[in-house]
Write a protein that holds these residues in place. Structure first.
Motif, PDB file in Angstrom:
ATOM      1  N   ASN A 127      -5.391   4.316  11.001  1.00 35.13           N
ATOM      2  CA  ASN A 127      -5.376   3.768   9.641  1.00 35.13           C
ATOM      3  C   ASN A 127      -3.989   3.758   8.995  1.00 35.13           C
ATOM      4  O   ASN A 127      -3.799   3.072   7.980  1.00 35.13           O
ATOM      5  CB  ASN A 127      -6.321   4.577   8.741  1.00 35.13           C
ATOM      6  CG  ASN A 127      -7.764   4.490   9.182  1.00 35.13           C
ATOM      7  OD1 ASN A 127      -8.247   3.419   9.547  1.00 35.13           O
ATOM      8  ND2 ASN A 127      -8.453   5.618   9.167  1.00 35.13           N
ATOM      9  N   TYR A 128      -3.035   4.493   9.558  1.00 33.36           N
ATOM     10  CA  TYR A 128      -1.764   4.669   8.853  1.00 33.36           C
ATOM     11  C   TYR A 128      -0.522   4.320   9.686  1.00 33.36           C
ATOM     12  O   TYR A 128       0.588   4.418   9.167  1.00 33.36           O
ATOM     13  CB  TYR A 128      -1.626   6.127   8.372  1.00 33.36           C
ATOM     14  CG  TYR A 128      -2.514   6.460   7.218  1.00 33.36           C
ATOM     15  CD1 TYR A 128      -2.121   6.228   5.909  1.00 33.36           C
ATOM     16  CD2 TYR A 128      -3.782   7.009   7.429  1.00 33.36           C
ATOM     17  CE1 TYR A 128      -2.943   6.533   4.839  1.00 33.36           C
ATOM     18  CE2 TYR A 128      -4.620   7.316   6.377  1.00 33.36           C
ATOM     19  CZ  TYR A 128      -4.192   7.079   5.081  1.00 33.36           C
ATOM     20  OH  TYR A 128      -5.010   7.378   4.021  1.00 33.36           O
TER      21      TYR A 128
ATOM     22  N   GLN B  18      -0.034   2.149  -3.586  1.00 33.90           N
ATOM     23  CA  GLN B  18      -1.403   2.640  -3.423  1.00 33.90           C
ATOM     24  C   GLN B  18      -1.381   3.996  -2.713  1.00 33.90           C
ATOM     25  O   GLN B  18      -1.819   4.131  -1.573  1.00 33.90           O
ATOM     26  CB  GLN B  18      -2.243   1.625  -2.636  1.00 33.90           C
ATOM     27  CG  GLN B  18      -2.375   0.276  -3.305  1.00 33.90           C
ATOM     28  CD  GLN B  18      -3.143  -0.735  -2.464  1.00 33.90           C
ATOM     29  OE1 GLN B  18      -3.874  -0.372  -1.543  1.00 33.90           O
ATOM     30  NE2 GLN B  18      -2.996  -2.011  -2.788  1.00 33.90           N
ATOM     31  N   SER B  19      -0.864   4.980  -3.398  1.00 36.94           N
ATOM     32  CA  SER B  19      -0.786   6.322  -2.812  1.00 36.94           C
ATOM     33  C   SER B  19      -2.167   6.945  -2.710  1.00 36.94           C
ATOM     34  O   SER B  19      -3.058   6.679  -3.520  1.00 36.94           O
ATOM     35  CB  SER B  19       0.118   7.209  -3.677  1.00 36.94           C
ATOM     36  OG  SER B  19       1.427   6.689  -3.732  1.00 36.94           O
ATOM     37  N   ASP B  20      -2.345   7.780  -1.686  1.00 37.35           N
ATOM     38  CA  ASP B  20      -3.589   8.530  -1.527  1.00 37.35           C
ATOM     39  C   ASP B  20      -3.240   9.939  -1.059  1.00 37.35           C
ATOM     40  O   ASP B  20      -2.079  10.366  -1.145  1.00 37.35           O
ATOM     41  CB  ASP B  20      -4.536   7.826  -0.545  1.00 37.35           C
ATOM     42  CG  ASP B  20      -3.865   7.512   0.792  1.00 37.35           C
ATOM     43  OD1 ASP B  20      -2.949   8.266   1.186  1.00 37.35           O
ATOM     44  OD2 ASP B  20      -4.250   6.521   1.434  1.00 37.35           O
ATOM     45  N   THR B  21      -4.211  10.675  -0.579  1.00 34.67           N
ATOM     46  CA  THR B  21      -3.965  12.065  -0.186  1.00 34.67           C
ATOM     47  C   THR B  21      -3.059  12.167   1.036  1.00 34.67           C
ATOM     48  O   THR B  21      -2.418  13.196   1.249  1.00 34.67           O
ATOM     49  CB  THR B  21      -5.309  12.771   0.118  1.00 34.67           C
ATOM     50  OG1 THR B  21      -6.020  12.031   1.117  1.00 34.67           O
ATOM     51  CG2 THR B  21      -6.148  12.873  -1.154  1.00 34.67           C
TER      52      THR B  21
ATOM     53  N   ARG C 134       1.575   1.545   8.203  1.00 33.62           N
ATOM     54  CA  ARG C 134       2.224   2.027   6.980  1.00 33.62           C
ATOM     55  C   ARG C 134       3.382   2.961   7.309  1.00 33.62           C
ATOM     56  O   ARG C 134       4.401   2.993   6.616  1.00 33.62           O
ATOM     57  CB  ARG C 134       1.196   2.740   6.094  1.00 33.62           C
ATOM     58  CG  ARG C 134       0.565   1.821   5.071  1.00 33.62           C
ATOM     59  CD  ARG C 134      -0.393   2.564   4.158  1.00 33.62           C
ATOM     60  NE  ARG C 134      -1.737   2.630   4.716  1.00 33.62           N
ATOM     61  CZ  ARG C 134      -2.785   3.131   4.072  1.00 33.62           C
ATOM     62  NH1 ARG C 134      -2.619   3.626   2.846  1.00 33.62           N
ATOM     63  NH2 ARG C 134      -3.972   3.148   4.635  1.00 33.62           N
TER      64      ARG C 134
ATOM     65  N   SER D 271      -0.783   9.361   2.158  1.00 30.74           N
ATOM     66  CA  SER D 271       0.451   8.609   1.935  1.00 30.74           C
ATOM     67  C   SER D 271       0.866   8.699   0.470  1.00 30.74           C
ATOM     68  O   SER D 271       0.183   8.153  -0.410  1.00 30.74           O
ATOM     69  CB  SER D 271       0.248   7.145   2.343  1.00 30.74           C
ATOM     70  OG  SER D 271       1.370   6.381   1.996  1.00 30.74           O
ATOM     71  N   GLN D 272       1.973   9.388   0.225  1.00 32.84           N
ATOM     72  CA  GLN D 272       2.528   9.503  -1.126  1.00 32.84           C
ATOM     73  C   GLN D 272       4.029   9.180  -1.067  1.00 32.84           C
ATOM     74  O   GLN D 272       4.872   9.951  -1.500  1.00 32.84           O
ATOM     75  CB  GLN D 272       2.294  10.898  -1.684  1.00 32.84           C
ATOM     76  CG  GLN D 272       0.824  11.275  -1.759  1.00 32.84           C
ATOM     77  CD  GLN D 272       0.611  12.657  -2.342  1.00 32.84           C
ATOM     78  OE1 GLN D 272       1.318  13.090  -3.237  1.00 32.84           O
ATOM     79  NE2 GLN D 272      -0.374  13.364  -1.816  1.00 32.84           N
TER      80      GLN D 272
ATOM     81  N   ARG E 137       0.827  -1.214   0.000  1.00 26.89           N
ATOM     82  CA  ARG E 137       0.000   0.000   0.000  1.00 26.89           C
ATOM     83  C   ARG E 137       0.860   1.263   0.000  1.00 26.89           C
ATOM     84  O   ARG E 137       0.537   2.227  -0.694  1.00 26.89           O
ATOM     85  CB  ARG E 137      -0.942  -0.003   1.206  1.00 26.89           C
ATOM     86  CG  ARG E 137      -2.086  -0.973   1.071  1.00 26.89           C
ATOM     87  CD  ARG E 137      -3.134  -0.789   2.147  1.00 26.89           C
ATOM     88  NE  ARG E 137      -2.605  -1.018   3.490  1.00 26.89           N
ATOM     89  CZ  ARG E 137      -3.345  -0.935   4.590  1.00 26.89           C
ATOM     90  NH1 ARG E 137      -4.628  -0.620   4.509  1.00 26.89           N
ATOM     91  NH2 ARG E 137      -2.809  -1.164   5.770  1.00 26.89           N
TER      92      ARG E 137
END
Length: 282
Positions: free
Chosen positions: A244-245, A62-65, A248, A67-68, A58
């Motif tokens: 949630n992170y 699977q980057s999002d707002t 990660r 985690s990039q 992820r």
């Protein structure tokens, strides 16, 4: 007497073992948590109940707002590479000048450099920020490279001490052959200086790779695609994001250490090479 030495040795090794455990436990916990199947922070168990690789997949794919990581990694790597090249060049050239050349004001410059090194770098943060803002280099990776590289030459002392050990006769022989100062530096001194070059390269690379304070001040626009790894991972520790992170975040922390490990593994062989073996002409 022998019993006293044995007891002393046991106590020393016990203290070292305790220190090693204290140092290793957080690292081991970070690694095992990065393989946890639970997204948040689980402080009730040291090892996760379920194991999974999804935190790595992820954070990498699977980057999002929030985690990039690939973008942050690329930004940090570019800054670290250019800083490493520029800083290493500055340190080696200044060290050679202070060690092998004699000129007016040499000792005064050396003393001034040492005095400047006594002041913590963060004392200049505000001044550096306003200077960069005046020339429109805030929120710029180029500005960060300038900041990290600008004062690198002041850290010449370790490299100078190494250059002091290189026999003067080698440089004098080069001068007699008609070599210039620059040619002597590049063809005589540098090939004999691999250990200190490796040390300087690793040190120069580590500064931007692990820095948070200067990066946070300079890259303050709030645009996440401009962040370095340190800023991005720190942002993932906000209270509302932890459930949630956090796992990660741990995976990102492990990935950050990989380039440093690879860099050291590649370059460590140069530490065992002699600096003047077979170099003196008969």
């Amino acid at each position: 007497m022998r019993a006293k030495k044995t007891i002393t040795s046991i106590l020393i090794h016990a203290v070292l073992a305790i220190m090693a455990v204290v140092w290793l436990v957080p690292i081991v916990w970070l690694i095992v948590t990065s393989f946890s199947g639970f997204d948040g922070m689980n402080t009730s168990r040291f090892f996760p109940e379920t194991w999974s690789m999804r935190n790595y997949t992820r954070i990498l794919f699977q980057s999002d707002t929030v985690s990039q990581f690939p973008v942050w990694f690329k930004n940090t790597f570019i800054i670290a590479i250019f800083t490493c090249l520029i800083s290493t060049s500055f340190v080696l050239m200044v060290s050679y000048a202070m060690s092998c050349m004699r000129f007016k004001g040499r000792k005064a410059l050396m003393n001034a450099a040492v005095m400047l090194q006594l002041f913590p770098g963060f004392l200049s943060m505000i001044a550096i920020y306003f200077i960069l803002k005046a020339v429109n280099l805030t929120n710029s990776h180029f500005g960060m490279i300038l900041v990290y590289s600008g004062g690198a030459g002041l850290g010449y002392l370790v490299a100078k001490g190494f250059f002091d050990t290189i026999p003067t006769s080698l440089r004098e022989a080069a001068y007699l052959e008609g070599a210039s100062e620059a040619r002597t530096f590049f063809t005589i001194v540098l090939p004999l200086s691999r250990p200190i070059i490796v040390y300087t390269v690793i040190s120069s690379f580590l500064v931007p790779w692990t820095d948070f304070v200067f990066a946070k001040i300079i890259l303050n626009s709030g645009i996440s695609t401009d962040w370095t790894v340190a800023i991005g991972l720190y942002n993932m520790l906000q209270r509302q994001l932890l459930p949630n992170y956090f796992s990660r975040f741990c995976a990102g922390g492990v990935l950050v250490g990989i380039p440093i490990g690879i860099l050291f593994i590649i370059m460590q062989k140069f530490y065992v090479e002699g600096i003047t073996g077979g170099s003196v002409k008969g």
